[in-house]
Design a protein around this motif. Sequence first.
Motif, PDB file in Angstrom:
ATOM      1  N   SER A 155       0.827  -1.204   0.000  1.00  0.00           N
ATOM      2  CA  SER A 155       0.000   0.000   0.000  1.00  0.00           C
ATOM      3  C   SER A 155       0.864   1.259   0.000  1.00  0.00           C
ATOM      4  O   SER A 155       0.622   2.190  -0.770  1.00  0.00           O
ATOM      5  CB  SER A 155      -0.926  -0.016   1.218  1.00  0.00           C
TER       6      SER A 155
ATOM      7  N   GLU B 137       1.105   4.001  -3.028  1.00  0.00           N
ATOM      8  CA  GLU B 137       0.797   5.409  -2.762  1.00  0.00           C
ATOM      9  C   GLU B 137       2.002   6.305  -3.078  1.00  0.00           C
ATOM     10  O   GLU B 137       1.842   7.390  -3.640  1.00  0.00           O
ATOM     11  CB  GLU B 137       0.355   5.586  -1.310  1.00  0.00           C
TER      12      GLU B 137
ATOM     13  N   GLN C 230      -7.968   9.383  -4.749  1.00  0.00           N
ATOM     14  CA  GLN C 230      -7.996   8.213  -5.618  1.00  0.00           C
ATOM     15  C   GLN C 230      -6.785   7.323  -5.366  1.00  0.00           C
ATOM     16  O   GLN C 230      -6.899   6.098  -5.357  1.00  0.00           O
ATOM     17  CB  GLN C 230      -8.021   8.634  -7.089  1.00  0.00           C
TER      18      GLN C 230
ATOM     19  N   VAL D 233      -7.336   5.322  -2.118  1.00  0.00           N
ATOM     20  CA  VAL D 233      -8.264   4.206  -2.317  1.00  0.00           C
ATOM     21  C   VAL D 233      -7.580   3.082  -3.093  1.00  0.00           C
ATOM     22  O   VAL D 233      -7.669   1.904  -2.722  1.00  0.00           O
ATOM     23  CB  VAL D 233      -9.543   4.674  -3.055  1.00  0.00           C
ATOM     24  N   ARG D 234      -6.879   3.434  -4.155  1.00  0.00           N
ATOM     25  CA  ARG D 234      -6.192   2.423  -4.960  1.00  0.00           C
ATOM     26  C   ARG D 234      -5.129   1.705  -4.140  1.00  0.00           C
ATOM     27  O   ARG D 234      -4.997   0.484  -4.200  1.00  0.00           O
ATOM     28  CB  ARG D 234      -5.553   3.087  -6.184  1.00  0.00           C
TER      29      ARG D 234
ATOM     30  N   VAL E 268      -5.028   1.301  -0.851  1.00  0.00           N
ATOM     31  CA  VAL E 268      -5.661   0.442   0.156  1.00  0.00           C
ATOM     32  C   VAL E 268      -6.186  -0.842  -0.494  1.00  0.00           C
ATOM     33  O   VAL E 268      -5.997  -1.941   0.047  1.00  0.00           O
ATOM     34  CB  VAL E 268      -6.811   1.196   0.872  1.00  0.00           C
ATOM     35  N   LEU E 269      -6.815  -0.723  -1.656  1.00  0.00           N
ATOM     36  CA  LEU E 269      -7.341  -1.913  -2.336  1.00  0.00           C
ATOM     37  C   LEU E 269      -6.220  -2.854  -2.762  1.00  0.00           C
ATOM     38  O   LEU E 269      -6.288  -4.065  -2.512  1.00  0.00           O
ATOM     39  CB  LEU E 269      -8.181  -1.501  -3.545  1.00  0.00           C
ATOM     40  N   ILE E 270      -5.191  -2.318  -3.385  1.00  0.00           N
ATOM     41  CA  ILE E 270      -4.082  -3.164  -3.834  1.00  0.00           C
ATOM     42  C   ILE E 270      -3.341  -3.740  -2.643  1.00  0.00           C
ATOM     43  O   ILE E 270      -2.974  -4.919  -2.634  1.00  0.00           O
ATOM     44  CB  ILE E 270      -3.136  -2.362  -4.763  1.00  0.00           C
TER      45      ILE E 270
ATOM     46  N   GLY F   1      -4.603  -4.366   0.317  1.00  0.00           N
ATOM     47  CA  GLY F   1      -5.468  -5.383   0.913  1.00  0.00           C
ATOM     48  C   GLY F   1      -5.400  -6.699   0.163  1.00  0.00           C
ATOM     49  O   GLY F   1      -5.287  -7.775   0.767  1.00  0.00           O
ATOM     50  N   VAL F   2      -5.438  -6.624  -1.156  1.00  0.00           N
ATOM     51  CA  VAL F   2      -5.345  -7.845  -1.969  1.00  0.00           C
ATOM     52  C   VAL F   2      -3.981  -8.505  -1.772  1.00  0.00           C
ATOM     53  O   VAL F   2      -3.881  -9.725  -1.608  1.00  0.00           O
ATOM     54  CB  VAL F   2      -5.612  -7.537  -3.461  1.00  0.00           C
TER      55      VAL F   2
END
Length: 194
Positions: free
Chosen positions: A49, A53, A139, A142-143, A145-147, A149-150
């Motif tokens: 993350s 970022e 943006q 969010v990107r 955090v999503l990446i 998390g995966v």
Amino acid sequence: MALRGPKVWLWRWRRNPLKRRADEVEAWVVLGVWMLTVFVGVLAGMTVSRSVEDGLAHERVEWRPLVARLVERAPGTASGNGGVSRAEHVWAEARWTAADGSSHSGQVRVLAGSQAGSPITVWTDREGRQVTRPVTESQARVRAVLIGGVAGVCTAVVPLAAGRAVRRRLEHRRMDQWDAEWSRFGPMWGRTTG
């Protein structure tokens, strides 16, 4: 099918005269695997993350908008209404000059029927190559955090799967020990003392 009683919390660490060494080893393996799974998943997720970022922040700093000019008239015709739909945008050839003075060209999305020489904003990197518009801070967050998390979940699967394999091996070993003991004491089960 195994007969199971009511669920008892922390049963692996309770005193029990029937508990064997293998049961204690399995209890510690389970605890260690869960702790390692959480640690590895969180560490990987946070690292990825932060990396995503930072990369997106680097793009926001380095990528710059430039004014490009259409080389030729864009194909198609624009509709007469005030609102413009995405379907009314077409690809057209444009040229721009980078900050270092070098000339570049590329395909850009413009309104259908735009005239040659029309100014168009393009985003470029340090070398003047065309790039997409950089994402905003929200943006990017969010990107990231999503990446992250995966990546964390995918990484946590490794110690979890390894722990399952170790538990399965311990289970087979324990069953083999029980079979050996049963074969030794089983024949004495039906004897009576007289």
